[in-house]
Design a protein around this motif. Structure first.
Motif, short mmCIF file in Angstrom:
data_model
loop_
_atom_site.label_atom_id
_atom_site.label_comp_id
_atom_site.label_asym_id
_atom_site.label_seq_id
_atom_site.Cartn_x
_atom_site.Cartn_y
_atom_site.Cartn_z
N GLY A 141 7.89 -5.31 25.05
CA GLY A 141 8.35 -6.13 23.94
C GLY A 141 7.39 -6.21 22.77
O GLY A 141 7.69 -6.90 21.79
N VAL A 142 6.27 -5.51 22.81
CA VAL A 142 5.29 -5.57 21.72
C VAL A 142 5.46 -4.34 20.83
O VAL A 142 5.48 -3.21 21.30
N GLU A 143 5.59 -4.58 19.52
CA GLU A 143 5.63 -3.50 18.52
C GLU A 143 4.44 -3.69 17.58
O GLU A 143 3.90 -4.80 17.47
N GLY A 144 4.06 -2.65 16.92
CA GLY A 144 2.89 -2.79 16.05
C GLY A 144 2.66 -1.58 15.16
O GLY A 144 3.39 -0.59 15.21
N GLY A 145 1.61 -1.68 14.33
CA GLY A 145 1.29 -0.59 13.41
C GLY A 145 -0.04 -0.83 12.73
O GLY A 145 -0.80 -1.75 13.08
N PHE A 146 -0.30 -0.02 11.72
CA PHE A 146 -1.51 -0.16 10.91
C PHE A 146 -1.09 -0.43 9.46
O PHE A 146 -0.13 0.18 8.95
N TRP A 147 -1.84 -1.32 8.80
CA TRP A 147 -1.50 -1.76 7.42
C TRP A 147 -2.68 -1.51 6.51
O TRP A 147 -3.84 -1.74 6.90
N HIS A 148 -2.35 -1.03 5.30
CA HIS A 148 -3.37 -0.80 4.27
C HIS A 148 -2.92 -1.54 3.02
O HIS A 148 -1.73 -1.52 2.67
N PRO A 149 -3.83 -2.19 2.29
CA PRO A 149 -3.40 -2.98 1.13
C PRO A 149 -2.63 -2.19 0.08
O PRO A 149 -1.68 -2.71 -0.52
N GLN A 150 -2.99 -0.91 -0.19
CA GLN A 150 -2.27 -0.13 -1.20
C GLN A 150 -1.08 0.62 -0.60
O GLN A 150 -0.06 0.79 -1.25
N HIS A 151 -1.20 1.05 0.62
CA HIS A 151 -0.15 1.89 1.21
C HIS A 151 0.78 1.12 2.15
O HIS A 151 1.67 1.73 2.76
N GLU A 152 0.59 -0.20 2.30
CA GLU A 152 1.39 -1.05 3.19
C GLU A 152 1.30 -0.53 4.63
O GLU A 152 0.21 -0.23 5.11
N VAL A 177 -9.78 -2.82 11.38
CA VAL A 177 -10.29 -1.62 12.03
C VAL A 177 -11.57 -1.19 11.30
O VAL A 177 -11.59 -1.13 10.06
N THR A 178 -12.61 -0.91 12.05
CA THR A 178 -13.89 -0.48 11.45
C THR A 178 -13.83 1.00 11.14
O THR A 178 -13.86 1.86 12.04
N LEU A 179 -13.70 1.32 9.79
CA LEU A 179 -13.60 2.72 9.38
C LEU A 179 -14.58 3.04 8.24
O LEU A 179 -14.31 3.86 7.37
N GLY A 180 -15.68 2.35 8.20
CA GLY A 180 -16.69 2.64 7.17
C GLY A 180 -16.22 2.32 5.78
O GLY A 180 -16.30 3.17 4.88
N GLY A 181 -15.67 1.14 5.53
CA GLY A 181 -15.28 0.71 4.20
C GLY A 181 -13.82 0.89 3.88
O GLY A 181 -13.34 0.36 2.87
N VAL A 182 -13.05 1.57 4.68
CA VAL A 182 -11.61 1.74 4.44
C VAL A 182 -10.90 0.47 4.89
O VAL A 182 -11.02 0.05 6.04
N PRO A 183 -10.13 -0.22 4.02
CA PRO A 183 -9.47 -1.47 4.40
C PRO A 183 -8.20 -1.22 5.22
O PRO A 183 -7.09 -1.14 4.67
N LEU A 184 -8.36 -1.10 6.51
CA LEU A 184 -7.24 -0.83 7.42
C LEU A 184 -7.17 -1.94 8.47
O LEU A 184 -8.20 -2.34 9.02
N VAL A 185 -5.97 -2.42 8.73
CA VAL A 185 -5.77 -3.52 9.67
C VAL A 185 -4.69 -3.12 10.69
O VAL A 185 -3.62 -2.62 10.30
#
Length: 475
Positions: free
Chosen positions: A114-125, A183-191
């Motif tokens: 029942g769990v869905e998910g993804g990765f979000w970026h401020p500019q690319h959603e 997510v720790t990616l060296g400065g890339v804002p990814l969640v």
């Protein structure tokens, strides 16, 4: 031949105790069922309480947060891993490859129902999304549009605070739990983010159901407590009634014995008096012969009275069972030899039948009193010897039956027991044999009961068979 007298059937020795034990056992079983129902209701109440919205949302929140953390850690590990010694590098926009993120989501959520998910970026959603446990017919790859606003808000909070956050959107039919973690990616804002929908039962309906089951559980517990109290009170009352019943039985038995004794003694006294009066009134020329006949009558009736008194004394003595180690086969053969001469004079065959395969542990036992059981077996053998016609067969048999019980029997092919006597056969002064006292089988029954056993008249096509079932203990 003197017609046998019928006697009222008394309650068997210890019969009231058996009834008491049966009732007590049934009540205890009922109490056990009530306790079982109480446990089932308590378990059901616990399970229903876990169906409450707060409990389900709490579990879903923890699951979503753990899943989100697993996704973020999985992606970081995948990027830092190497293929052929070369680290995997982000693309030109600084983001990992979409296929890589998709694979990380699938691996992280495939066991999270029942769990869905993804990765979000401020500019690319939403740059990657998956729902591995989706119940639909196909693979779901489109993010939930209705929840995007809350997803973005939660992801932004996680990004701003550089830590994982959770959020809940309540509802009447379902609540939606959100979790986000950077997510720790060296400065890339990814969640990374996860979402789980939690169907919740209406609080009012659930509360009513919980109250109803709680009341039912309280009623069952109160019923069990009342039954326990009743059992305790009934036990003390039944013990008192048991003592009173035992006393009443002793008085009733004494009355029957007294009546039987009066009848058994009056007949020989009357016969002796009549003979003596006839001898005294006889003319001188025949008086001597009549006096001789009267004296012979007195002697025979005195012997009968002596046998009656001896039987009563045997019954009056307490049966103290003194168990000794014996070899059952040798003991039975000894009893057979004791009556072999009488059987030969009456032209009867006296055999033994031991079911040796049933005695797997051997024939040695410490469960019997050889002296008392010899009296019981002798009475049954004498009874069979008195009823069989010349050429008949008498058998002493033994075998082990289920639950480690000894079945010891005496069977004959004589005329059997009259149907009208079968119910009262073990009552005092009931006999179908001329000159019998009717106390032999009573003595046998008391000895068998003293050993903790039982005796019955088996149903046979011909003759009579008395079965004694006794406890068995091999030694």
């Amino acid at each position: 031949m003197r017609a046998p007298r019928k006697a009222t059937r008394p309650l068997p020795s210890g019969g009231h105790l058996n009834i008491k034990n049966t009732i007590q056992r049934d009540l205890v079983i009922l109490w056990a069922f009530i306790a079982l129902i109480a446990l089932v209701l308590a378990f059901l109440l616990l399970q229903l309480s876990r169906q409450g919205a707060s409990s389900q949302i709490s579990q879903a929140t923890g699951q979503a947060a753990v899943s989100c953390a697993a996704m973020s850690a999985g992606l970081a590990h995948a990027l830092s891993g190497s293929a052929g010694g070369t680290p995997r590098q982000p693309g030109a926009d600084g983001l990992p490859a979409r296929s890589l993120m998709q694979a990380v989501i699938d691996l992280s959520l495939r066991d999270q129902a029942g769990v869905e998910g993804g990765f979000w970026h401020p500019q690319h959603e939403v740059v990657a999304y998956a729902f591995p446990t989706y119940d639909g017919s196909g693979i779901k790859r489109d993010p939930p549009g209705a929840e995007m606003e809350r997803i973005v808000a939660t992801a932004q909070r996680a990004l701003d605070g550089a830590t994982g956050v959770t959020d809940v959107r309540p509802g009447l039919r379902e609540a939606v739990v959100f979790a986000a973690c950077p997510v720790t990616l060296g400065g890339v804002p990814l969640v990374g983010w996860t979402l789980k929908r939690v169907p919740v039962m209406s609080a009012g309906v659930l509360n009513q159901l919980l109250v109803a089951i709680a009341l039912l559980l309280a009623f069952v517990i109160a019923s069990g407590a009342w039954l326990g109290s009743t059992l305790s009170r009934w036990r003390s009352q039944s013990e008192r009634l048991s003592r009173q019943l035992s006393h009443a039985e002793r008085l009733a038995t004494l009355g029957r014995v007294a009546a039987g004794m009066a009848h058994e003694i009056r007949n020989p006294i009357g016969a002796m008096r009549m003979k003596a009066e006839n001898a005294l009134a006889a003319p001188a020329q025949v008086r001597e012969a009549r006096v001789t006949g009267a004296l012979e009558m007195v002697v025979s009736q005195t012997e009968r009275l002596d046998a009656l008194v001896a039987s009563l004394l045997a019954l009056a003595q307490p049966f103290q069972v003194q168990r000794q180690r014996i070899d059952l086969g040798a003991w039975i053969e000894e009893r057979r030899q004791a009556h072999a001469e009488l059987a030969e004079r009456k032209q009867l065959r006296l055999d033994t039948a031991l079911d040796l395969p049933s005695f797997a542990g051997g024939l040695s036992t410490t469960a019997l009193d050889p002296v008392q059981m010899a009296r019981a077996l002798d009475n049954l053998l004498l009874n069979a010897l008195a009823h069989c016609e010349p050429g008949g067969l008498i058998q002493i048999g033994a075998r082990l039956v289920q639950d480690a019980r000894l079945l010891l029997w005496v069977a004959d092919d004589g005329p059997g027991v009259a149907p009208e006597l079968r119910e009262s056969l073990f009552d005092p002064f009931v006999s179908q044999r001329s000159g019998g006292t009717g106390l032999g089988l009573v003595l046998v029954r008391e000895i068998v009961h003293a050993h903790g056993g039982s005796i019955t008249l088996a149903t046979t096509a011909r003759g009579a068979r008395f079965d004694m079932e006794l406890p068995w203990r091999a030694s």
